[in-house]
Design an enzyme around this catalytic site. Structure first.
Site, PDB file in Angstrom:
ATOM      1  N   HIS A  66      53.614  18.003  22.393  1.00  0.00           N
ATOM      2  CA  HIS A  66      53.810  16.561  22.559  1.00  0.00           C
ATOM      3  C   HIS A  66      52.842  15.949  23.564  1.00  0.00           C
ATOM      4  O   HIS A  66      52.520  14.768  23.458  1.00  0.00           O
ATOM      5  CB  HIS A  66      55.251  16.272  22.979  1.00  0.00           C
ATOM      6  N   THR A 245      66.770  35.318  13.811  1.00  0.00           N
ATOM      7  CA  THR A 245      66.275  35.630  15.168  1.00  0.00           C
ATOM      8  C   THR A 245      66.036  34.311  15.899  1.00  0.00           C
ATOM      9  O   THR A 245      64.889  33.937  16.171  1.00  0.00           O
ATOM     10  CB  THR A 245      64.971  36.454  15.101  1.00  0.00           C
TER      11      THR A 245
END
Length: 325
Positions: A66, A245
């Protein structure tokens, strides 16, 4: 060549050497003389925070995307809103970003050792690098020497950051502008292997009708986690990106999206588009290949148009520019 020409040539060469000495750009171990313990301190803080709050590592990984994908890798993401400018953290594109207060903990630890030396931009990048390791991903040697920007780029987020549900063409174009090629983009999206996606981002694939592209075995779980067609953005309603996972940064993501278990439109398109599918299949088969391409893409992202030399500043606090402190 006349004496004047030689003189001017000498002046130009000297100026170039002087500029190079003042601004070496990004280099490995930039703080080796000014704060030799900096990277060790950041690594230890990331480790300690991960022990207490597992989701901090997800945050550091999202932060580098970001921040660095939006024009410059300069920690503009971390700035709070002011009377004149909106913080990037408060925009729709930053929905779900959190744990910014812990960046200040890392900054404080570094400041105690070396006041006014290490930038928040470098802390953001190194925290991502070390967070990736905590999540079971590869160690990626990254350069340092960034300086901090002084302004928010909230007005540019729509231009630079692809949304979760943009077309794969838009995603490839946006990342391509900063030098990340198709296998690099496919590898970067492997970050969706960890963390979670809020129901706000998913419900359009579930209501009023279920997207037929979704694996029916996965739909039941998604509906259970997102029972409301219009979810409350403040509610803790989300689906784990990878049920197998969920806390490990691995290539299971690629196997999931090939099995139509991608949560977001971009995940689905990645596994279907003829430009990206070959790389998805290759990364699903080889964790080593995915690590190599992921490391290369993170490196390019971390070096996107940084402020170096005399540009920018070294913030005292990561959430506010010095002139406002």
């Amino acid at each position: 060549m006349g004496c004047k020409a030689l003189f001017f040539l000498a002046v130009i060469c000297f100026s170039a050497v002087l500029v190079s000495a003042q601004d070496p750009g990004l280099v490995m171990n930039f703080y080796k003389d000014t704060c030799p313990q900096a990277e060790d301190i950041i690594r230890e803080q990331v480790r300690l925070l991960y022990k207490r709050h597992k989701n901090t590592a997800f945050s550091w990984l999202r932060n580098i995307f970001h921040d660095c994908a939006v024009e410059s890798c300069d920690a503009s993401l971390l700035l709070d809103s002011t009377r004149r400018s909106l913080s990037e953290k408060e925009t729709d594109r930053s929905f779900g970003l959190r744990n910014f207060r812990y960046i200040e903990d890392i900054k404080d630890a570094v400041e105690r050792e070396c006041p006014g030396v290490v930038s928040c931009a470098d802390i953001l990048v190194l925290a991502a690098r070390d967070g990736i390791v905590q999540l079971g991903g590869p160690y990626i040697p990254l350069k340092t020497g960034r300086r901090d920007g002084r302004k928010s780029r909230a007005d540019l987020l729509e231009e630079y950051l692809p949304d979760h549900n943009e077309s794969i063409s838009v995603v490839l174009e946006r990342f391509g502008k900063i030098g990340i090629d198709t296998p690099g983009v496919v590898a970067l999206l492997g970050a969706h292997s960890v963390g979670r996606t809020h129901c706000v981002k998913l419900v359009h694939r579930l209501y009023p009708e279920v997207d037929p592209a979704l694996n029916p075995d996965h739909v039941e779980h998604m509906l259970h986690k997102c029972p409301d067609p219009i979810p409350d953005p403040q509610a803790v309603q989300y689906v784990r990106n990878d049920r197998g996972t969920p806390m490990i940064l691995d290539n299971n993501y690629y196997r999931n999206i090939l099995d139509d278990k991608g949560l977001l439109i971009v995940d689905h398109q990645l596994a279907q588009d003829k430009r990206t599918k070959p790389y998805v299949k290759k990364m699903a088969k080889s964790q080593e290949y995915w690590h190599k391409e992921f490391s290369r893409a993170i490196t390019i992202l971390s070096e996107n148009n940084p402020l170096t030399g005399e540009k920018g500043e070294i913030r005292q606090h990561c959430n506010v520019a010095n002139k406002l402190h």
